[in-house]
Design a protein around this motif. Structure first.
Motif, PDB file in Angstrom:
ATOM      1  N   GLY A  36      -2.277  -2.668 -18.878  1.00  0.00           N
ATOM      2  CA  GLY A  36      -2.744  -3.649 -18.029  1.00  0.00           C
ATOM      3  C   GLY A  36      -3.935  -3.220 -17.448  1.00  0.00           C
ATOM      4  N   ASP A  37      -4.873  -4.232 -16.791  1.00  0.00           N
ATOM      5  CA  ASP A  37      -6.009  -4.158 -16.276  1.00  0.00           C
ATOM      6  C   ASP A  37      -7.023  -3.915 -17.409  1.00  0.00           C
ATOM      7  N   LEU A  38      -7.140  -4.623 -18.372  1.00  0.00           N
ATOM      8  CA  LEU A  38      -7.942  -4.631 -19.417  1.00  0.00           C
ATOM      9  C   LEU A  38      -9.495  -4.654 -18.897  1.00  0.00           C
ATOM     10  N   VAL A  39      -9.624  -5.512 -17.706  1.00  0.00           N
ATOM     11  CA  VAL A  39     -10.949  -6.003 -17.443  1.00  0.00           C
ATOM     12  C   VAL A  39     -11.407  -5.650 -15.866  1.00  0.00           C
ATOM     13  N   ASN A  40     -12.481  -5.986 -15.433  1.00  0.00           N
ATOM     14  CA  ASN A  40     -12.994  -6.005 -14.364  1.00  0.00           C
ATOM     15  C   ASN A  40     -13.597  -4.400 -13.789  1.00  0.00           C
ATOM     16  N   ARG A  41     -14.594  -4.675 -13.024  1.00  0.00           N
ATOM     17  CA  ARG A  41     -15.284  -3.374 -12.629  1.00  0.00           C
ATOM     18  C   ARG A  41     -15.902  -2.315 -13.443  1.00  0.00           C
ATOM     19  N   HIS A  66      -5.898  -6.931 -12.053  1.00  0.00           N
ATOM     20  CA  HIS A  66      -7.333  -7.242 -12.178  1.00  0.00           C
ATOM     21  C   HIS A  66      -7.278  -8.521 -13.499  1.00  0.00           C
ATOM     22  N   ASP A  67      -6.420  -8.440 -14.321  1.00  0.00           N
ATOM     23  CA  ASP A  67      -5.977  -9.419 -15.468  1.00  0.00           C
ATOM     24  C   ASP A  67      -6.012 -10.938 -14.782  1.00  0.00           C
ATOM     25  N   ILE A 172       8.594 -16.009  -7.765  1.00  0.00           N
ATOM     26  CA  ILE A 172       7.380 -15.682  -8.538  1.00  0.00           C
ATOM     27  C   ILE A 172       6.485 -14.529  -8.013  1.00  0.00           C
ATOM     28  N   ARG A 173       5.957 -14.939  -6.764  1.00  0.00           N
ATOM     29  CA  ARG A 173       5.088 -14.016  -6.130  1.00  0.00           C
ATOM     30  C   ARG A 173       5.669 -12.772  -5.892  1.00  0.00           C
ATOM     31  N   VAL A 174       7.019 -12.655  -5.450  1.00  0.00           N
ATOM     32  CA  VAL A 174       7.512 -11.267  -5.332  1.00  0.00           C
ATOM     33  C   VAL A 174       7.640 -10.564  -6.810  1.00  0.00           C
ATOM     34  N   ILE A 175       7.863 -11.387  -7.848  1.00  0.00           N
ATOM     35  CA  ILE A 175       7.847 -10.481  -9.145  1.00  0.00           C
ATOM     36  C   ILE A 175       6.618 -10.121  -9.631  1.00  0.00           C
ATOM     37  N   VAL A 176       5.595 -10.729  -9.420  1.00  0.00           N
ATOM     38  CA  VAL A 176       4.118 -10.542  -9.563  1.00  0.00           C
ATOM     39  C   VAL A 176       3.747  -9.441  -8.930  1.00  0.00           C
ATOM     40  N   ASN A 177       3.888  -9.410  -7.665  1.00  0.00           N
ATOM     41  CA  ASN A 177       3.628  -8.502  -6.884  1.00  0.00           C
ATOM     42  C   ASN A 177       4.149  -6.968  -6.750  1.00  0.00           C
ATOM     43  N   ALA A 178       5.132  -6.948  -7.387  1.00  0.00           N
ATOM     44  CA  ALA A 178       5.928  -5.797  -7.820  1.00  0.00           C
ATOM     45  C   ALA A 178       5.563  -5.308  -9.227  1.00  0.00           C
ATOM     46  N   MET A 179       5.334  -6.017 -10.039  1.00  0.00           N
ATOM     47  CA  MET A 179       4.915  -5.477 -11.352  1.00  0.00           C
ATOM     48  C   MET A 179       3.335  -5.183 -11.474  1.00  0.00           C
ATOM     49  N   THR A 180       2.529  -5.750 -10.659  1.00  0.00           N
ATOM     50  CA  THR A 180       1.064  -5.515 -10.692  1.00  0.00           C
ATOM     51  C   THR A 180       0.300  -4.986  -9.483  1.00  0.00           C
ATOM     52  N   ARG A 181       1.224  -4.959  -8.294  1.00  0.00           N
ATOM     53  CA  ARG A 181       0.414  -4.431  -7.100  1.00  0.00           C
ATOM     54  C   ARG A 181       1.216  -3.277  -6.560  1.00  0.00           C
ATOM     55  N   MET A 182       2.532  -3.075  -6.699  1.00  0.00           N
ATOM     56  CA  MET A 182       3.233  -2.298  -5.776  1.00  0.00           C
ATOM     57  C   MET A 182       2.842  -0.911  -5.962  1.00  0.00           C
ATOM     58  N   ARG A 183       2.761   0.151  -5.034  1.00  0.00           N
ATOM     59  CA  ARG A 183       2.606   1.643  -4.999  1.00  0.00           C
ATOM     60  C   ARG A 183       3.933   1.942  -4.244  1.00  0.00           C
ATOM     61  N   PHE A 184       3.872   1.756  -3.004  1.00  0.00           N
ATOM     62  CA  PHE A 184       4.823   2.185  -2.061  1.00  0.00           C
ATOM     63  C   PHE A 184       6.081   0.903  -1.873  1.00  0.00           C
ATOM     64  N   CYS A 185       7.052   1.555  -1.377  1.00  0.00           N
ATOM     65  CA  CYS A 185       8.112   0.587  -0.920  1.00  0.00           C
ATOM     66  C   CYS A 185       9.241   1.213  -0.296  1.00  0.00           C
ATOM     67  N   PHE A 224       3.492   3.130 -16.871  1.00  0.00           N
ATOM     68  CA  PHE A 224       2.686   2.144 -15.991  1.00  0.00           C
ATOM     69  C   PHE A 224       1.338   2.754 -15.539  1.00  0.00           C
ATOM     70  N   GLY A 225       0.623   1.928 -14.866  1.00  0.00           N
ATOM     71  CA  GLY A 225      -0.857   2.420 -14.753  1.00  0.00           C
ATOM     72  C   GLY A 225      -1.165   2.101 -13.120  1.00  0.00           C
ATOM     73  N   HIS A 226      -2.292   1.389 -12.756  1.00  0.00           N
ATOM     74  CA  HIS A 226      -2.331   0.828 -11.502  1.00  0.00           C
ATOM     75  C   HIS A 226      -2.803   1.874 -10.511  1.00  0.00           C
ATOM     76  N   TRP A 227      -2.343   3.123 -10.482  1.00  0.00           N
ATOM     77  CA  TRP A 227      -2.310   4.002  -9.331  1.00  0.00           C
ATOM     78  C   TRP A 227      -3.261   5.077  -9.508  1.00  0.00           C
ATOM     79  N   SER A 228      -4.597   4.836  -9.747  1.00  0.00           N
ATOM     80  CA  SER A 228      -5.654   5.976 -10.081  1.00  0.00           C
ATOM     81  C   SER A 228      -5.439   7.103  -9.055  1.00  0.00           C
ATOM     82  N   ALA A 229      -5.099   7.023  -7.899  1.00  0.00           N
ATOM     83  CA  ALA A 229      -5.033   8.242  -6.875  1.00  0.00           C
ATOM     84  C   ALA A 229      -3.856   9.139  -7.443  1.00  0.00           C
ATOM     85  N   LEU A 230      -2.871   8.394  -7.978  1.00  0.00           N
ATOM     86  CA  LEU A 230      -1.840   9.174  -8.469  1.00  0.00           C
ATOM     87  C   LEU A 230      -1.940  10.046  -9.510  1.00  0.00           C
ATOM     88  N   GLY A 231      -2.888   9.439 -10.454  1.00  0.00           N
ATOM     89  CA  GLY A 231      -3.461  10.234 -11.908  1.00  0.00           C
ATOM     90  C   GLY A 231      -2.267  10.342 -12.717  1.00  0.00           C
TER      91      GLY A 231
END
Length: 277
Positions: A36-41, A66-67, A172-185, A224-231
């Motif tokens: 994911g995040d094929l696009v942007n920046r 970003h998609d 839907i918002r919780v599903i989307v947020n977990a799968m596309t935005r979450m890092r910590f919980c 998964f991806g999303h977390w560039s600081a994790l590497g």
């Protein structure tokens, strides 16, 4: 036949091309899994979208934040942020409708042969099959005739936790947020959306989602991806693949059959100074 899982591209098409040359990718023989995040920046969002779409069944990509942001801007759900965005070429393209239609029919999660691919993560109370079923709820709405309504109501950080009684857009918002935005919980699955840095910067009471004790998807290898600081992080049941290509580090592919790692160095951004996301 080999399957290569690749980290966040974010429009860095030149780096993607170099990586595919590095692995000697053949779409007639091999498959790509894109987190994911094929696009942007990055500089070439339009070229990246067209290329991945044209690969057809040779590429599986899940949706990243970003998609989804591109889709929300395109359908008038949010205003473009402006200075950090590089999606205008997609919005102005003569084939924009075909590209956007293809993008909104991509899965939110992919489950196959003991691997679960998702952009950001899975809440600790979800098994992989349960998460896949929840992802289908979002995918059906996003691909359906009322997708614009969904995009207008999808964004936001509340509710911050899942429970089975959630309905409609809150669900839907919780599903989307977990799968596309979450890092910590928290161990109970309450998500944080403010902290984006290293694991050591976790808010009090929060841990990386994949470190929650008793996580129900721990029997499946999550890609998964999303977390560039994790590497790049490779563990028995975990493949974290955002190695910061956008920020001048590397674009990474892992061959799933034997976990061999392939990387190319990335030039990073040449416009502005941006914080990793």
């Amino acid at each position: 036949m080999a399957t290569y899982a690749i980290g966040d591209i974010q429009g860095c098409f030149t780096s993607l091309t170099a990586l595919l040359n590095r692995i000697d990718f053949d779409p007639a023989r091999d498959r790509l899994w894109l987190v994911g995040d094929l696009v942007n920046r990055g500089p070439d969002s339009l070229q990246t979208l067209r290329f991945v779409r044209d690969l057809g069944a040779s590429a599986v990509t899940v949706l990243g934040n970003h998609d989804l942001y591109l889709l929300m801007v395109a359908y008038g759900s949010v205003r473009a942020r402006g200075k950090d965005d590089t999606i205008q070429a997609v919005l102005d393209a003569p084939d924009r409708d075909a590209l956007l239609g293809w993008l909104r029919t991509r899965p939110l999660m992919h489950l196959e042969d003991g691997f679960a691919m998702v952009h950001a993560g899975l809440l600790p109370g979800w098994t992989a099959p349960q998460a896949r079923a929840l992802a289908r709820e979002v995918e059906g709405a996003l691909a359906g005739p009322y997708h614009s309504d969904l995009l207008h109501n999808m964004w936001g950080s509340e509710p911050a936790a899942w429970h089975d009684g959630l309905r409609d857009y809150k669900r839907i918002r919780v599903i989307v947020n977990a799968m596309t935005r979450m890092r910590f919980c928290t161990p109970d699955g309450v998500m944080d959306f403010k902290v984006k840095g290293e694991v050591t910067k976790a808010p009090k009471g929060f841990v990386p989602w994949f470190e929650v004790p008793g996580r129900k998807s721990a029997d499946t290898t999550v890609v998964f991806g999303h977390w560039s600081a994790l590497g790049l992080r490779i563990e028995p049941r975990l493949l974290a693949l955002d190695s910061g290509c956008l920020w001048g580090r590397e674009l990474t592919a892992v061959r799933l059959e034997d976990r061999k790692v392939f990387q190319v160095a990335c030039p990073g951004l040449t416009h502005g100074k941006l914080k990793p996301s």
